[in-house]
Design an enzyme around this catalytic site. Sequence first.
Site, PDB file in Angstrom:
ATOM      1  N   GLU A   1     -60.217 -12.773  -6.923  1.00  0.00           N
ATOM      2  CA  GLU A   1     -60.882 -11.464  -6.810  1.00  0.00           C
ATOM      3  C   GLU A   1     -62.175 -11.545  -6.009  1.00  0.00           C
ATOM      4  OE1 GLU A   1     -61.453  -9.431 -10.536  1.00  0.00           O
ATOM      5  OE2 GLU A   1     -59.390  -8.729 -10.575  1.00  0.00           O
TER       6      GLU A   1
ATOM      7  N   LYS B   1     -53.489   1.034  -8.535  1.00  0.00           N
ATOM      8  CA  LYS B   1     -53.913   2.005  -9.564  1.00  0.00           C
ATOM      9  C   LYS B   1     -53.744   3.434  -9.062  1.00  0.00           C
ATOM     10  CE  LYS B   1     -57.178  -1.030 -11.917  1.00  0.00           C
ATOM     11  NZ  LYS B   1     -58.568  -1.391 -12.088  1.00  0.00           N
TER      12      LYS B   1
ATOM     13  N   HIS C   1     -45.203 -33.405 -13.416  1.00  0.00           N
ATOM     14  CA  HIS C   1     -43.743 -33.495 -13.519  1.00  0.00           C
ATOM     15  C   HIS C   1     -43.072 -32.263 -12.929  1.00  0.00           C
ATOM     16  CE1 HIS C   1     -43.975 -37.069 -16.168  1.00  0.00           C
ATOM     17  NE2 HIS C   1     -45.181 -36.575 -16.361  1.00  0.00           N
TER      18      HIS C   1
HETATM   19  O1  PA5 Z   1     -62.519  -8.303 -12.887  1.00  0.00           O
HETATM   20  C1  PA5 Z   1     -62.202  -7.158 -13.132  1.00  0.00           C
HETATM   21  O2  PA5 Z   1     -62.939  -6.228 -12.884  1.00  0.00           O
HETATM   22  C2  PA5 Z   1     -60.885  -6.866 -13.804  1.00  0.00           C
HETATM   23  O3  PA5 Z   1     -60.148  -8.005 -14.073  1.00  0.00           O
HETATM   24  C3  PA5 Z   1     -61.157  -6.155 -15.115  1.00  0.00           C
HETATM   25  O4  PA5 Z   1     -61.881  -6.993 -15.971  1.00  0.00           O
HETATM   26  C4  PA5 Z   1     -59.858  -5.707 -15.765  1.00  0.00           C
HETATM   27  O5  PA5 Z   1     -59.151  -4.862 -14.879  1.00  0.00           O
HETATM   28  C5  PA5 Z   1     -60.149  -4.974 -17.050  1.00  0.00           C
HETATM   29  O6  PA5 Z   1     -60.993  -3.890 -16.796  1.00  0.00           O
HETATM   30  P1  PA5 Z   1     -61.757  -3.206 -17.968  1.00  0.00           P
HETATM   31  O7  PA5 Z   1     -62.704  -4.186 -18.571  1.00  0.00           O
HETATM   32  O8  PA5 Z   1     -62.464  -2.058 -17.321  1.00  0.00           O
HETATM   33  O9  PA5 Z   1     -60.729  -2.748 -18.953  1.00  0.00           O
END
Ligand code: PA5
Length: 484
Positions: free
Chosen positions: A327, A470, A356
């Site tokens: 990310e 999304k 393995h």
């Molecule tokens: O790093 C991120 O922003 C995502 O992985 C969020 O943590 C994940 O989508 C969960 O989001 P939220 O905490 O708003 O439910």
Amino acid sequence: MSLQLKSGFTFDYDNLFGEGKVTAEDIQSYAADLKKAHAAMNVMRESGFIKAHLSKDGAPEKVLFSQLPYVEEGHLNSPASMKHLAQLSEHAKKDIDVVVSLGIGGSFLGNKVLFDVHCGAFWNELSDEERGGFPRVYFSGNNIDPRSTGDLIHHLENLAALYKSHKQRNLKVLLLVISKSGGTLDTMSNFMVIYDALQKKANIDTEVVAVTDPNMEKKTLLKQLATDKGWDTFSVPDGVGGRFTIFCDVGLTLAACVGFDIQAFLNGAKDMDEACKNEDVWQNPAMLNAALKFAASEKHGRHIEVMMPYGDYLKSVSEWYIQLLAESLGKQFDKDGKEVCYGRTPLVAVGTTDMHSQTQQHQEGTLDKVVQFVKIAKWQNDLVIPNVFPEAQKLADISGVTMGDALEVARQSNADALSSNHRFNACFTLPELNAYHLGELLYMLAMSVAYEGELSNVDAFNQPGVEAYKRIMGPKLQALKAGK
Ligand code: PA5
């Protein structure tokens, strides 16, 4: 070659640096960029400013994760927030039988690391005394899977029946609902299903603790619910992206519920932050790691990083790191708006298990990987392999050796074999597997992606790519509900 901190934390990069690998000239060629990156990190620490970083809504946003190790008045982690966590810990210990931690992505991965390292695989099977009075813990919300959620509810119902018959009282369940945005489908759908099922059971008492954006003006759905229903709330502060939240209430609430040493964890992160203030790249673990991996990718085509800790309970560290790297650095455009499609690809592996399976590819496949090992120097309660079958020579030969030593021989052999075939690899060594050294490791990795963001000129703190699905999923779900 290695960089060792006073704590014993070591970054061994012998198999990543030198002739035929990343060279001193490679690193030297980044001298000016490294200097700039180092200055940018200092500005980030002091003011939260990161050039060109914008929030999801396109507004300028501070980056504050580097403040989290420092518990101070006015900081995100403050004496007051620590007190609140200590109260939760006391409450969990005294009054709660089961915690269900609900969250996904950044609201799950760090919590799983803390749970695995502190509790191990059999925590829920231990007696109350062996758990130090702390509750059993289950995870949910990390998928939208009717089978596993149904299984969890069924399991809690069975447990409640046992409590009724053996302890003549209700089972007390705390739902720890973690969502910064407060409305994530995966987390909230599981929350509603589980909450509803437990509410209908006369032998289960349920309470909810919400961890969400604390903004009172623009409340998240979860914050609104918590306010209306009087649930205790903890904060996912602005300026701390999901992948950095292990150091704030997201990770620390779970830590509090199992008696994990929060202060030692933050101290490890703090000492690592101090080490990462060093302007000399060879003395700064995060800057050095970033520079070596960046050079391995840009100058030698090693675009994949296999995160391969040795030890079962470290697999979740690898899974946490996957999100951090993917990310933070997987970006189509750089900070100047130029299309770059940057980002090294992370892979989960764990030793010895994946020797393995994956190792064939690491050893002989495409020359595009750096294998990053994590090693524990000294295992607590190490086991000696006994000489149970002296008549079987091959088995007798390995007797008398500890499992920890055998694990390290396996790792070392893997590293040697990879190096013998020009396969880049490196190793982080933790003296022991404890809260302090875990804090050091995770913080160093977080700071390292921040450095690499500067070197590659991409915003390491946004994640615009996850919005694409999304935007498609929302209307599809509405259409499903409308029966279209
Ligand atoms: O790093 C991120 O922003 C995502 O992985 C969020 O943590 C994940 O989508 C969960 O989001 P939220 O905490 O708003 O439910």
